[in-house]
Write an enzyme that holds these catalytic residues in place. Structure first.
Site: not given
Length: 353
Positions: A53, A234, A236, A238-239, A241-244
């Site tokens: 990382y 993961s 969400l 990588f985002g 599943l946030t709806g954004k």
């Protein structure tokens, strides 16, 4: 949050773990310090990182995340003793020659990587030392099928365990774990440990979320029967599943430019960037809204409440995201909602496997 035992080890961890792979790429050191402070204040005692990382992985940021954590420990005496610290040794090179020269992951590689992590983290011991991905060829990171023709393994599992045992005996590692593993891999590590009196793996860190529930296809039984804990990463997607991304998609002027999916083409080329993954995410996200939940609440609650999951690894780039993720703890999911979730999976499968 009460702490829970990790596998059959002596480690007691919070059921939410702070993943740190954004530190050193999307998150600058001062902001990382603020996120770490807030997580600790809110009861998170479990931190996860890796030698490779920050992500997306680049030679310039190799080891940056561990270095930031080391600076945080140095600046805050006593914090190291309050957290369970997990990191990982990278498996065979996946297009990252800066990690090591050879293509494999020898016993010497494991020891050298551990020493490097200890230096960057400014600590004497790693609580949970994990193999980031298997030394042998396995279907992982979006690969669906096992192909024996691609096998290039050079270091037997027994030899890997011996190297890890040496680190445990030397007091540099407290417990060991796996990541991106298969049922065979988990079972073989446990079998050899019990047969030869070597350290037993405490956990496996694998993807687990609404878009990828492949863990439930046999690996959950393996871990349950062998007493190995799942660290779900993961959650969400990588985002997704946030709806954004529901309205904008992952590219274009309207996509949230600070998000990894929109910012990095390399991320969009991975499993989370598949059109099928976004289509499925939109279905789940709409389902959440129909039941009076935000997409983030439902996606995280799915992991937080599953018997298969010991600790869910959340990754954030801001205090607001951290608070939203932690506030989702305790959100119940009604049986009828879970049935609707299962129905979508039956129809769409696991598009981000």
């Amino acid at each position: 949050m009460n702490t829970i035992p990790l596998g059959q080890s002596d480690l007691q961890v919070s059921p939410i773990c702070l993943g740190t792979m954004t530190f050193g790429e999307q998150v600058a050191e001062p902001d990382a310090f603020a996120i770490l402070d807030r997580a600790l204040e809110r009861g998170v005692n479990f931190l996860d990182t890796a030698e490779m990382y920050a992500v997306p992985a680049r030679a310039e940021t190799y080891g940056a995340t561990e270095t930031i954590l080391g600076h945080w420990f140095a600046r805050n005496p006593g914090r190291r003793q309050k957290v369970v610290l997990a990191t990982k040794v990278a498996g065979p090179s996946r297009g990252m020659p800066w990690i090591r020269e050879g293509k494999g992951m020898t016993a010497a590689d494991i020891v050298a990587s551990c020493e490097g992590s200890l230096r960057r983290l400014q600590t004497d011991v790693i609580d949970l030392y994990q193999i980031h991905w298997p030394e042998r060829h396995v279907p992982a990171f979006g690969t669906r099928y096992y192909d024996p023709a691609k096998e290039v393994s050079q270091t037997p599992i027994h030899e890997q365990l011996d190297a890890l045992a040496g680190l445990v005996k030397a007091g540099k590692v407290r417990a060991i774990g796996l990541s991106n593993e298969t049922p065979y891999g988990v079972h073989e590590f446990v079998r050899l440990a019990e047969q030869h009196g070597l350290p037993r793996v405490a956990s496996v860190q694998n993807p687990y979320c609404l878009l990828n529930r492949t863990y439930e296809n046999a690996l959950d039984e393996t871990c349950h029967r062998l007493g190995v804990s799942l660290l779900a990463y993961s959650p969400l997607a990588f985002g997704l599943l946030t709806g954004k991304f529901d309205q904008s998609g992952t590219t274009g002027a309207d996509a949230p430019q600070g998000a990894r999916m929109a910012r990095y083409e390399s991320v969009r080329k991975q499993r989370w960037g598949r059109p099928e993954a976004l289509a499925a995410a939109r279905r789940y996200n709409q389902l959440a809204r129909e039941h009076g939940l935000t997409p983030t609440q439902m996606a995280l609650a799915f992991c937080y409440t599953k018997w298969q999951v010991a600790s869910t690894i959340i990754g954030v780039t801001s205090l607001a995201q951290l608070d939203e993720d932690l506030d989702a703890w305790g959100t119940p999911l009604a049986p009828e909602l879970l049935a609707r979730i299962d129905a979508i999976r039956w129809e769409l499968g696991d598009p981000a496997l």
